[in-house]
Design a protein around this motif. Structure first.
Motif, mmCIF file in Angstrom:
data_model
loop_
_atom_site.group_PDB
_atom_site.id
_atom_site.type_symbol
_atom_site.label_atom_id
_atom_site.label_comp_id
_atom_site.label_asym_id
_atom_site.label_seq_id
_atom_site.Cartn_x
_atom_site.Cartn_y
_atom_site.Cartn_z
ATOM 1 N N ASN A 1 134.829 -5.462 -40.692
ATOM 2 C CA ASN A 1 134.903 -4.614 -41.870
ATOM 3 C C ASN A 1 133.806 -3.979 -42.442
ATOM 4 O O ASN A 1 132.719 -4.509 -42.281
ATOM 5 C CB ASN A 1 135.470 -5.526 -42.910
ATOM 6 C CG ASN A 1 137.053 -6.009 -42.559
ATOM 7 O OD1 ASN A 1 137.185 -6.791 -41.615
ATOM 8 N ND2 ASN A 1 138.013 -5.469 -43.161
ATOM 9 N N GLU B 1 132.747 -3.617 -45.471
ATOM 10 C CA GLU B 1 132.264 -4.591 -46.366
ATOM 11 C C GLU B 1 131.364 -5.828 -45.801
ATOM 12 O O GLU B 1 130.291 -6.275 -46.448
ATOM 13 C CB GLU B 1 133.384 -5.103 -47.286
ATOM 14 C CG GLU B 1 134.060 -4.182 -47.886
ATOM 15 C CD GLU B 1 135.125 -3.361 -47.114
ATOM 16 O OE1 GLU B 1 135.923 -2.729 -47.649
ATOM 17 O OE2 GLU B 1 135.117 -3.803 -46.193
ATOM 18 N N ASP C 1 143.160 -4.624 -46.134
ATOM 19 C CA ASP C 1 143.057 -4.871 -47.712
ATOM 20 C C ASP C 1 142.016 -5.679 -48.109
ATOM 21 O O ASP C 1 142.341 -6.383 -49.246
ATOM 22 C CB ASP C 1 144.582 -5.369 -48.127
ATOM 23 C CG ASP C 1 145.793 -4.428 -47.849
ATOM 24 O OD1 ASP C 1 145.415 -3.334 -47.551
ATOM 25 O OD2 ASP C 1 146.879 -4.996 -47.427
ATOM 26 N N SER D 1 139.189 -4.996 -49.464
ATOM 27 C CA SER D 1 138.528 -4.785 -50.638
ATOM 28 C C SER D 1 139.538 -4.870 -52.208
ATOM 29 O O SER D 1 138.904 -5.595 -53.010
ATOM 30 C CB SER D 1 138.430 -3.080 -50.764
ATOM 31 O OG SER D 1 137.428 -2.629 -49.745
ATOM 32 N N GLU D 2 140.765 -4.881 -51.735
ATOM 33 C CA GLU D 2 141.735 -5.256 -52.844
ATOM 34 C C GLU D 2 141.755 -6.505 -53.098
ATOM 35 O O GLU D 2 141.635 -7.160 -54.298
ATOM 36 C CB GLU D 2 143.006 -4.723 -52.801
ATOM 37 C CG GLU D 2 143.184 -3.161 -52.758
ATOM 38 C CD GLU D 2 142.660 -2.337 -51.536
ATOM 39 O OE1 GLU D 2 142.185 -2.906 -50.711
ATOM 40 O OE2 GLU D 2 142.580 -0.994 -51.786
ATOM 41 N N LYS E 1 138.362 -7.422 -55.092
ATOM 42 C CA LYS E 1 138.343 -7.146 -56.260
ATOM 43 C C LYS E 1 139.124 -8.089 -57.150
ATOM 44 O O LYS E 1 138.965 -8.478 -58.480
ATOM 45 C CB LYS E 1 138.864 -5.562 -56.565
ATOM 46 C CG LYS E 1 137.865 -4.639 -55.920
ATOM 47 C CD LYS E 1 138.596 -3.313 -56.043
ATOM 48 C CE LYS E 1 137.587 -2.352 -55.462
ATOM 49 N NZ LYS E 1 138.283 -0.757 -55.504
#
Length: 341
Positions: free
Chosen positions: A144, A146, A245, A247-248, A251
């Motif tokens: 990923n 991130e 998913d 990032s979601e 968050k």
């Protein structure tokens, strides 16, 4: 060292003397028609050859008279059960060997195991078996963005090497899957045996693929923020190592952490050594110490006296020493001496 050298020289001379005597004796036996009596005591020969060669002649007689008295190294001795019991339990060979592979096949596979495939051969095989459209999970998951931005370059290189190995495992599974497709078209007893072996190999390779995925996730998570470890572990792999998913999920975890901090009853604790409430008025300075020994600290002036400008005198205040010029000190000494007289 000198004594040892002398002993060695003495023994060598003795041994050479014995060998010379034995060689002369053999020559005499060869030239003469008579033979030695085998029943003669070998120790009796000591009178002729000396005591040094008696043991050598005795060994010769033993070898000629009883050639089969001791077993040779080529013979195998079979031990009985009683003797084996005294030796203890025999070691157990836990390794189980399977049936042999055809020698030409075995030779080629052994070569690959020892030295690996050449770069050109490997690239050719990898290009020949693209991943199936309905099994894109054979491809290694991508790291990923991130996570890639948060880890070091060394960890990225380590992850890339495991990713390349996963892709090669996925190609092997693809090749075996094609063989299963061919066998599935024809149903026979022989094909069922082949399907069993190929299916077992495919499942083992898929398990190795899954183990590499877990390995990549574990060593990357161990270097990241502890508060986000549980969130990263709960994600499922797809074409990305931690899922699309991610990032979601991050968050949502941060929002939950912030909300929980807002809901907590925050109480500020006083610093150690300070009182909870600061007293007002002149009590603030009661515990203060004077910087000069013997000097009493000055109390604060009340507001009524502060307006008139009057300040109370300080009692028992020690005077600080003052420096005087040399002429003034001489005058002071003269006055002091005059008072005493």
């Amino acid at each position: 060292m000198g004594k040892r050298k002398r002993d060695e020289d003495y023994l060598l001379k003795k041994l050479k003397k014995i060998e010379d005597r034995l060689s002369r004796r053999r020559n005499e036996e060869t030239n003469s028609e008579s033979a030695w009596d085998h029943e003669e005591d070998p120790i009796a020969m000591d009178t002729e050859f000396g005591s040094d060669n008696a043991s050598a002649v005795a060994v010769k007689n033993i070898d000629t008279n009883t050639p089969n008295s001791l077993p040779t190294g080529d013979e195998e001795i079979i031990l009985d059960e009683a003797f084996l019991t005294l030796l203890g339990d025999a070691p157990k060979d836990e390794s189980v060997a399977g049936p042999n592979i055809q020698k030409d096949i075995a030779a080629r596979l052994r070569e690959v195991i020892k030295n690996g495939l050449k770069k050109e051969q490997k690239e050719k095989i990898l290009e020949e078996y693209p991943f199936p459209a309905n099994c894109q999970l054979f491809r290694a998951p991508v790291l990923n963005p991130e996570i890639k931005a948060a880890v070091s370059d060394l960890l990225q290189k380590k992850d890339s090497s495991i990713e390349a190995r996963q892709n090669q495992t996925g190609v092997a599974v693809t090749a075996l899957s094609r063989a299963l497709n061919i066998l599935a078209l024809e149903k026979s007893e022989t094909n069922q045996i082949l399907v069993k072996h190929i299916s077992n190999a495919s499942r083992l390779l898929c398990d190795s693929h899954c183990i590499d995925t877990r390995l990549r996730r574990n060593f990357l998570v161990s270097t990241l923020n502890n508060k986000l470890k549980e969130t990263l572990k709960d994600t499922k792999r797809d074409k990305f190592l931690f899922g699309e998913d991610l990032s979601e999920a991050l968050k949502a975890t941060k929002a939950i952490s912030k909300s929980s901090q807002d809901l907590k009853n925050i109480t500020t604790k006083p610093k150690p050594g300070t009182s909870r409430s600061q007293p007002s008025g002149s009590q603030n300075f009661l515990n203060l110490k004077s910087p000069y020994p013997g000097v009493q600290s000055r109390k604060p002036v009340p507001s009524s006296q502060r307006a008139t400008g009057w300040t109370p005198p300080v009692k028992n205040q020690a005077r600080r020493p003052q420096t005087q010029p040399s002429s003034a000190r001489g005058t002071a000494r003269f006055k002091h001496s005059a008072r005493r007289t």
